[in-house]
Motif scaffolding. Structure first.
Motif, short mmCIF file in Angstrom:
data_model
loop_
_atom_site.label_atom_id
_atom_site.label_comp_id
_atom_site.label_asym_id
_atom_site.label_seq_id
_atom_site.Cartn_x
_atom_site.Cartn_y
_atom_site.Cartn_z
N GLU A 52 -28.45 46.72 31.98
CA GLU A 52 -28.08 46.66 30.57
C GLU A 52 -26.88 47.59 30.33
OE1 GLU A 52 -29.37 44.48 28.42
OE2 GLU A 52 -30.49 43.77 30.17
N PRO A 53 -25.95 47.19 29.46
CA PRO A 53 -24.73 47.98 29.25
C PRO A 53 -24.93 49.47 28.98
CG PRO A 53 -24.50 45.85 28.20
CD PRO A 53 -25.92 45.94 28.69
N PRO A 54 -25.86 49.88 28.13
CA PRO A 54 -25.98 51.33 27.91
C PRO A 54 -26.26 52.11 29.21
CG PRO A 54 -27.20 50.15 26.24
CD PRO A 54 -26.78 49.13 27.26
N ALA A 55 -27.02 51.53 30.09
CA ALA A 55 -27.37 52.22 31.33
C ALA A 55 -26.19 52.26 32.29
CB ALA A 55 -28.57 51.54 31.99
N TYR A 56 -25.61 51.09 32.59
CA TYR A 56 -24.57 51.11 33.61
C TYR A 56 -23.25 51.68 33.11
CZ TYR A 56 -22.96 46.47 31.95
OH TYR A 56 -22.50 45.41 31.21
N VAL A 57 -22.95 51.59 31.83
CA VAL A 57 -21.71 52.20 31.32
C VAL A 57 -21.82 53.72 31.38
CG1 VAL A 57 -20.28 52.53 29.26
CG2 VAL A 57 -21.02 50.23 29.92
N PHE A 58 -22.97 54.26 30.98
CA PHE A 58 -23.17 55.71 31.06
C PHE A 58 -23.08 56.20 32.51
CE2 PHE A 58 -26.12 59.25 31.85
CZ PHE A 58 -25.47 60.24 31.12
N LEU A 59 -23.77 55.52 33.41
CA LEU A 59 -23.76 55.95 34.81
C LEU A 59 -22.40 55.74 35.46
CD1 LEU A 59 -27.33 54.79 35.80
CD2 LEU A 59 -26.52 57.13 35.49
N THR A 60 -21.66 54.73 35.04
CA THR A 60 -20.30 54.54 35.53
C THR A 60 -19.43 55.70 35.10
OG1 THR A 60 -20.52 52.12 35.51
CG2 THR A 60 -18.28 53.01 35.46
N ALA A 61 -19.52 56.09 33.83
CA ALA A 61 -18.74 57.24 33.33
C ALA A 61 -19.10 58.50 34.11
CB ALA A 61 -18.99 57.44 31.84
N LEU A 62 -20.39 58.71 34.30
CA LEU A 62 -20.85 59.89 35.03
C LEU A 62 -20.31 59.90 36.46
CD1 LEU A 62 -22.73 62.33 34.52
CD2 LEU A 62 -24.56 60.96 35.53
N GLY A 63 -20.39 58.76 37.13
CA GLY A 63 -19.93 58.66 38.51
C GLY A 63 -18.43 58.85 38.64
N VAL A 64 -17.66 58.22 37.76
CA VAL A 64 -16.21 58.34 37.82
C VAL A 64 -15.78 59.78 37.52
CG1 VAL A 64 -14.04 57.60 36.73
CG2 VAL A 64 -15.76 55.90 37.35
N LEU A 65 -16.39 60.40 36.53
CA LEU A 65 -16.05 61.79 36.20
C LEU A 65 -16.46 62.75 37.32
CD1 LEU A 65 -16.91 61.99 32.40
CD2 LEU A 65 -14.65 62.11 33.46
N ALA A 66 -17.66 62.60 37.84
CA ALA A 66 -18.11 63.47 38.93
C ALA A 66 -17.22 63.29 40.16
CB ALA A 66 -19.57 63.17 39.28
N GLY A 67 -16.86 62.05 40.44
CA GLY A 67 -15.97 61.79 41.56
C GLY A 67 -14.61 62.44 41.37
N ALA A 68 -14.08 62.38 40.16
CA ALA A 68 -12.77 62.97 39.87
C ALA A 68 -12.82 64.49 40.05
CB ALA A 68 -12.32 62.61 38.46
N VAL A 69 -13.89 65.10 39.57
CA VAL A 69 -14.04 66.55 39.73
C VAL A 69 -14.12 66.90 41.22
CG1 VAL A 69 -15.59 68.51 39.33
CG2 VAL A 69 -15.04 66.95 37.45
N GLY A 70 -14.95 66.18 41.95
CA GLY A 70 -15.09 66.43 43.38
C GLY A 70 -13.78 66.22 44.12
N TRP A 71 -13.07 65.15 43.79
CA TRP A 71 -11.78 64.85 44.42
C TRP A 71 -10.81 66.00 44.16
CZ3 TRP A 71 -10.47 60.26 47.03
CH2 TRP A 71 -9.10 60.08 47.31
N GLY A 72 -10.77 66.46 42.91
CA GLY A 72 -9.88 67.55 42.56
C GLY A 72 -10.20 68.84 43.30
N ILE A 73 -11.48 69.14 43.43
CA ILE A 73 -11.89 70.34 44.15
C ILE A 73 -11.50 70.24 45.62
CG2 ILE A 73 -13.90 71.63 44.99
CD1 ILE A 73 -15.20 71.02 42.21
N VAL A 74 -11.78 69.11 46.23
CA VAL A 74 -11.46 68.94 47.66
C VAL A 74 -9.96 69.02 47.88
CG1 VAL A 74 -11.47 67.26 49.56
CG2 VAL A 74 -13.56 67.69 48.26
N ARG A 75 -9.17 68.38 47.04
CA ARG A 75 -7.72 68.38 47.27
C ARG A 75 -7.12 69.76 47.08
NH1 ARG A 75 -4.34 67.24 42.35
NH2 ARG A 75 -2.70 66.48 43.71
N ARG A 76 -7.76 70.60 46.29
CA ARG A 76 -7.25 71.97 46.08
C ARG A 76 -7.71 72.95 47.17
NH1 ARG A 76 -3.97 72.89 42.07
NH2 ARG A 76 -4.22 71.66 40.21
N LEU A 77 -8.93 72.78 47.65
CA LEU A 77 -9.50 73.80 48.53
C LEU A 77 -9.46 73.45 50.02
CD1 LEU A 77 -12.62 74.82 46.41
CD2 LEU A 77 -10.36 75.89 46.48
N SER A 78 -9.36 72.18 50.35
CA SER A 78 -9.43 71.78 51.76
C SER A 78 -8.07 71.89 52.44
CB SER A 78 -9.95 70.34 51.86
OG SER A 78 -9.92 69.92 53.20
N GLN A 79 -8.10 72.30 53.69
CA GLN A 79 -6.88 72.32 54.50
C GLN A 79 -6.44 70.90 54.83
OE1 GLN A 79 -5.06 74.88 55.34
NE2 GLN A 79 -6.41 76.43 54.49
#
Length: 140
Positions: A52-79
């Motif tokens: 149902e849209p409320p479930a997958y839209v919320f989880l999509t937002a959560l996943g995309v945002l969490a992924g962006a934060v993780g991506w940003g952390i890795v690109r800054r801290l990793s050699q």
């Protein structure tokens, strides 16, 4: 004449990053909506809440945002962020699939397969967006 650099800039402004992440969220939500409609047409239970849209839209937002934060952390801290993300992204996606396997009673095979495909679609769309707005070149 001035020399033009052929290498892409490795830093993007916060509005470009936010816009890219938002576009990834919109595209992933649209793809997930299509997957949900197709799953229901292929006999997924009508009362299966994760499709149902409320479930997958919320989880999509959560996943995309969490992924962006993780991506940003890795690109800054990793050699070597490219190498680390090449291993980390698939690992995180596989781990994110695990809870779906506990929904077979509720969602039957069609519903659960749709959820699995949704995870993969979000990951692919998000990684493409992150690569564009948060490239892995030198950021230091």
């Amino acid at each position: 004449m001035s020399a033009v650099s052929e290498t892409p800039l490795s830093r993007r402004g916060p509005l470009v990053v936010a816009g890219g992440v938002f576009i990834a969220f919109l595209l992933a939500s649209l793809v997930n909506a299509s997957i949900a409609v197709l799953a229901h047409a292929m006999s997924a239970p009508d009362d299966f809440n994760p499709l149902e849209p409320p479930a997958y839209v919320f989880l999509t937002a959560l996943g995309v945002l969490a992924g962006a934060v993780g991506w940003g952390i890795v690109r800054r801290l990793s050699q070597d962020p490219e190498r680390l993300l090449r291993r980390l992204v698939p690992s995180v996606v596989v781990i994110s699939l695990v809870p779906d396997f506990f929904l077979f009673d509720e969602g039957e095979v069609t519903g659960v397969v749709a959820l699995l495909v949704m995870h993969l679609a979000v990951a692919v769309i998000a990684v493409i967006a992150y690569r564009r707005v948060m490239p892995l070149g030198s950021v230091r």
